[in-house]
Design a protein around this motif. Structure first.
Motif, PDB file in Angstrom:
ATOM      1  N   PHE A 256      -2.018   1.521  11.838  1.00 13.77           N
ATOM      2  CA  PHE A 256      -3.148   1.019  11.047  1.00 13.77           C
ATOM      3  C   PHE A 256      -4.004   0.372  12.050  1.00 13.77           C
ATOM      4  CE2 PHE A 256      -5.048  -2.936   9.373  1.00 13.77           C
ATOM      5  CZ  PHE A 256      -5.714  -2.338   8.489  1.00 13.77           C
ATOM      6  N   MET A 257      -3.507  -0.438  12.843  1.00 14.40           N
ATOM      7  CA  MET A 257      -4.395  -1.006  14.100  1.00 14.40           C
ATOM      8  C   MET A 257      -5.034  -0.172  14.719  1.00 14.40           C
ATOM      9  SD  MET A 257      -4.174  -4.176  13.457  1.00 14.40           S
ATOM     10  CE  MET A 257      -4.989  -4.864  14.964  1.00 14.40           C
ATOM     11  N   LYS A 258      -4.340   1.102  15.073  1.00 13.67           N
ATOM     12  CA  LYS A 258      -5.195   2.233  15.830  1.00 13.67           C
ATOM     13  C   LYS A 258      -6.212   2.730  15.023  1.00 13.67           C
ATOM     14  CE  LYS A 258      -1.658   4.026  18.323  1.00 13.67           C
ATOM     15  NZ  LYS A 258      -0.698   5.259  18.437  1.00 13.67           N
ATOM     16  N   ASN A 259      -5.734   3.034  13.890  1.00  9.58           N
ATOM     17  CA  ASN A 259      -6.939   3.455  12.851  1.00  9.58           C
ATOM     18  C   ASN A 259      -6.793   3.089  11.597  1.00  9.58           C
ATOM     19  OD1 ASN A 259      -8.549   5.299  11.473  1.00  9.58           O
ATOM     20  ND2 ASN A 259      -7.311   7.174  11.284  1.00  9.58           N
ATOM     21  N   PRO A 260      -7.781   2.018  11.191  1.00 10.26           N
ATOM     22  CA  PRO A 260      -7.850   1.250  10.109  1.00 10.26           C
ATOM     23  C   PRO A 260      -7.959   2.242   8.899  1.00 10.26           C
ATOM     24  CG  PRO A 260      -8.913   0.160  11.519  1.00 10.26           C
ATOM     25  CD  PRO A 260      -8.481   1.607  12.271  1.00 10.26           C
ATOM     26  N   ASP A 261      -8.659   3.452   8.916  1.00 11.15           N
ATOM     27  CA  ASP A 261      -8.967   4.350   7.858  1.00 11.15           C
ATOM     28  C   ASP A 261      -7.917   5.322   7.655  1.00 11.15           C
ATOM     29  OD1 ASP A 261     -11.527   3.007   7.495  1.00 11.15           O
ATOM     30  OD2 ASP A 261     -12.088   4.186   9.138  1.00 11.15           O
ATOM     31  N   GLU A 262      -6.491   5.129   8.303  1.00 15.04           N
ATOM     32  CA  GLU A 262      -5.490   6.053   8.119  1.00 15.04           C
ATOM     33  C   GLU A 262      -5.129   6.151   6.660  1.00 15.04           C
ATOM     34  OE1 GLU A 262      -3.977   8.892   9.095  1.00 15.04           O
ATOM     35  OE2 GLU A 262      -4.013   7.869  11.063  1.00 15.04           O
TER      36      GLU A 262
ATOM     37  N   VAL B 281       4.076   1.410  11.288  1.00 15.52           N
ATOM     38  CA  VAL B 281       3.031   1.492  10.203  1.00 15.52           C
ATOM     39  C   VAL B 281       1.975   0.663  10.740  1.00 15.52           C
ATOM     40  CG1 VAL B 281       2.415   1.251   7.880  1.00 15.52           C
ATOM     41  CG2 VAL B 281       4.912   1.898   8.406  1.00 15.52           C
ATOM     42  N   TYR B 282       2.282  -0.832  11.034  1.00 14.03           N
ATOM     43  CA  TYR B 282       1.057  -1.520  11.574  1.00 14.03           C
ATOM     44  C   TYR B 282       0.544  -0.939  12.618  1.00 14.03           C
ATOM     45  CZ  TYR B 282      -0.670  -5.964  13.416  1.00 14.03           C
ATOM     46  OH  TYR B 282      -1.553  -6.909  13.978  1.00 14.03           O
TER      47      TYR B 282
ATOM     48  N   MET C  78       0.810  -1.157  -0.017  1.00 12.98           N
ATOM     49  CA  MET C  78      -0.180  -0.093  -0.105  1.00 12.98           C
ATOM     50  C   MET C  78       0.926   1.217   0.019  1.00 12.98           C
ATOM     51  SD  MET C  78      -2.906   0.731   2.916  1.00 12.98           S
ATOM     52  CE  MET C  78      -3.933   2.100   2.942  1.00 12.98           C
ATOM     53  N   ILE C  79       2.000   1.340   0.638  1.00 16.16           N
ATOM     54  CA  ILE C  79       2.672   2.556   1.011  1.00 16.16           C
ATOM     55  C   ILE C  79       3.802   2.647  -0.223  1.00 16.16           C
ATOM     56  CG2 ILE C  79       2.147   2.623   3.390  1.00 16.16           C
ATOM     57  CD1 ILE C  79       5.091   1.628   3.929  1.00 16.16           C
ATOM     58  N   PHE C  80       4.033   1.402  -0.724  1.00 19.24           N
ATOM     59  CA  PHE C  80       5.006   1.346  -1.786  1.00 19.24           C
ATOM     60  C   PHE C  80       4.355   1.162  -3.059  1.00 19.24           C
ATOM     61  CE2 PHE C  80       8.007   0.818   1.714  1.00 19.24           C
ATOM     62  CZ  PHE C  80       8.649   1.939   1.445  1.00 19.24           C
ATOM     63  N   LYS C  81       3.101   1.843  -3.344  1.00 18.67           N
ATOM     64  CA  LYS C  81       2.116   1.276  -4.374  1.00 18.67           C
ATOM     65  C   LYS C  81       2.828   1.449  -5.837  1.00 18.67           C
ATOM     66  CE  LYS C  81      -2.264   1.371  -4.209  1.00 18.67           C
ATOM     67  NZ  LYS C  81      -3.521   1.741  -4.023  1.00 18.67           N
TER      68      LYS C  81
ATOM     69  N   ARG D 171       2.633   6.048   5.068  1.00 19.67           N
ATOM     70  CA  ARG D 171       4.148   5.959   4.529  1.00 19.67           C
ATOM     71  C   ARG D 171       5.134   6.561   5.479  1.00 19.67           C
ATOM     72  NH1 ARG D 171       8.493   5.881   3.557  1.00 19.67           N
ATOM     73  NH2 ARG D 171       9.817   6.411   1.963  1.00 19.67           N
ATOM     74  N   LYS D 172       4.359   7.862   5.989  1.00 17.66           N
ATOM     75  CA  LYS D 172       5.266   8.588   6.809  1.00 17.66           C
ATOM     76  C   LYS D 172       5.863   7.702   8.048  1.00 17.66           C
ATOM     77  CE  LYS D 172       3.336  13.094   5.713  1.00 17.66           C
ATOM     78  NZ  LYS D 172       2.241  13.877   5.796  1.00 17.66           N
ATOM     79  N   ALA D 173       5.173   6.943   8.633  1.00 17.54           N
ATOM     80  CA  ALA D 173       5.426   6.330   9.745  1.00 17.54           C
ATOM     81  C   ALA D 173       6.387   5.164   9.571  1.00 17.54           C
ATOM     82  CB  ALA D 173       4.042   5.506  10.389  1.00 17.54           C
ATOM     83  N   PHE D 174       6.653   4.705   8.292  1.00 11.92           N
ATOM     84  CA  PHE D 174       7.829   4.062   7.885  1.00 11.92           C
ATOM     85  C   PHE D 174       9.004   4.404   8.186  1.00 11.92           C
ATOM     86  CE2 PHE D 174      10.449   1.576   4.765  1.00 11.92           C
ATOM     87  CZ  PHE D 174      10.081   0.408   4.866  1.00 11.92           C
TER      88      PHE D 174
END
Length: 287
Positions: free
Chosen positions: A193-199, A189-190, A133-136, A205-208
Motif C-alpha cells: 500500500f505504501m508503495k502504491n496507495p491505489d493498489e 500488505v502495508y 479493506m481486504i476482509f470487507k 489481499r494476495k499480499a496478506f
C-alpha cells in the motif's frame, strides 16, 4: 468544536443532567465529543482554535507526504504544550488517528512545521484499515449483526461524531475498534500500500500472509451501550450476544472482547466503562 445536538428535547436534557454518574456523564446518543479534554489544555485549546486553518493545512500535508493518505481534520484539542489533531482518512483504507502540533504558550504560537505523530499508532491504524479493506465481506457480516442488534432498540453504539471528534483509534465503527498485536501477516500488505496507495483490494489481499496470521494477535474490541437512559447493563442480553458471537462463522478471524455499558459516557474521557459495566473475561477466539 460545535455541538450537533440542537434538536435534543428538554426532557432528555433533564434526564442527562440528573444522571447518577456525575457532572461529566452524558447519554451516549447525545455525545459528539463535546467536552472532551486533555490535561493542562485550557490555554493551548484557545491558541489552537485561533489557528485552526494553519493546523488543518499542516495535518493534511503531513499525512499526504508521510503516509500517502488524504485525510480530513475533525477536531483539535489542546493539551500541555501542544494540540492533538483528530483525523479521518478519506476513502480506503479507512481509519482514524491523530497528530500532534507543538504550541508555545508564552508566544501564543502554533509550531506547525514541527507537527508529528506516533509512528506506531498511525501505522497500526492504517494496518487496521487494510484489514477492514481486504476482509470487507467478513466485517460486513459483523456490522450487519451489530446493526440488527441496535435496530431491536435495546442497545446502541457511540455516535459517528464522537468517533470522528475524539476517536483516534484506527479502524473503528460505532460498535468496535480493532487493534493488532503482531503485524507479521499484514506487514506485506502495508508495504504494498505504501508503495502504491491505489493498489486494488484484491492485490492487497494476495499480499496478506495467511500462514503468519494468528487470531490471538488481532483484537476486535466490541463496546455496546444500553439504549435506555434508565437501563442498567442487561446480563441476559450480554450472555445472548456472547452466544451469538461464539456461534457465528462468517465474521472476521480474531480475538473478540465485549463490554456492555449502561447508557452514559464520560464526556471528558469519552469512556463508557464503569463499575456496573459487564465485561467478557476471556476473549472469544475465532480462528
Amino acid at each position: 468544536m460545535n455541538s450537533t445536538n440542537n434538536n435534543q428535547d428538554s426532557e432528555k436534557a433533564k434526564e442527562t443532567q440528573a444522571a447518577p454518574s456525575g457532572d461529566t456523564a452524558v447519554s451516549v446518543q447525545d455525545y459528539t465529543g463535546e467536552g472532551y479534554a486533555l490535561p493542562y489544555g485550557k490555554e493551548t485549546d484557545k491558541i489552537a482554535d485561533e489557528n485552526l486553518d494553519q493546523i488543518e493545512k499542516a495535518a493534511i500535508k503531513f499525512f499526504q507526504e508521510k503516509y500517502k493518505t488524504d485525510i480530513m481534520v475533525h477536531n483539535v484539542v489542546g493539551a500541555k504544550d501542544e494540540a492533538t489533531v483528530f483525523v479521518e482518512s478519506k476513502g480506503e483504507p479507512h481509519f482514524y488517528t491523530y497528530a500532534v502540533v507543538p504550541i508555545d504558550e508564552l508566544e501564543k504560537k502554533v509550531m506547525t512545521e514541527k507537527i508529528w505523530a506516533d509512528e506506531f499508532q498511525v501505522e497500526n491504524a492504517i494496518k487496521g484499515g487494510l484489514y477492514g479493506m481486504i476482509f470487507k465481506e467478513e466485517f460486513k457480516q459483523l456490522d450487519d449483526y451489530l446493526d440488527s442488534l441496535a435496530a431491536e432498540g435495546q442497545v446502541t453504539g457511540k455516535t459517528k461524531e464522537a468517533i470522528q471528534n475524539v476517536g483516534g483509534k484506527g479502524f473503528s465503527t460505532p460498535y468496535y475498534f480493532i487493534s493488532i498485536a503482531d503485524e507479521t501477516a499484514i506487514q506485506p500488505v502495508y508495504e504494498l500500500f505504501m508503495k502504491n496507495p491505489d493498489e486494488s483490494a484484491e492485490n492487497l489481499r494476495k499480499a496478506f500472509e495467511d500462514n503468519s496470521f494468528s487470531a490471538e494477535n488481532l483484537f476486535i474490541n466490541i463496546q455496546l451501550f444500553m439504549a435506555d437512559t434508565n437501563a442498567k447493563p442487561d446480563k441476559k442480553l450480554f450472555d445472548q450476544i456472547i452466544k451469538d458471537l461464539e456461534e457465528m462463522t462468517s465474521i472476521p478471524r480474531g480475538s473478540y472482547s465485549f463490554v456492555l455499558n449502561d447508557n452514559f459516557i464520560d464526556k471528558q474521557s469519552s469512556s463508557g466503562m464503569k463499575d456496573n459495566s459487564l465485561d467478557l473475561l476471556d476473549d472469544i477466539i475465532k480462528e
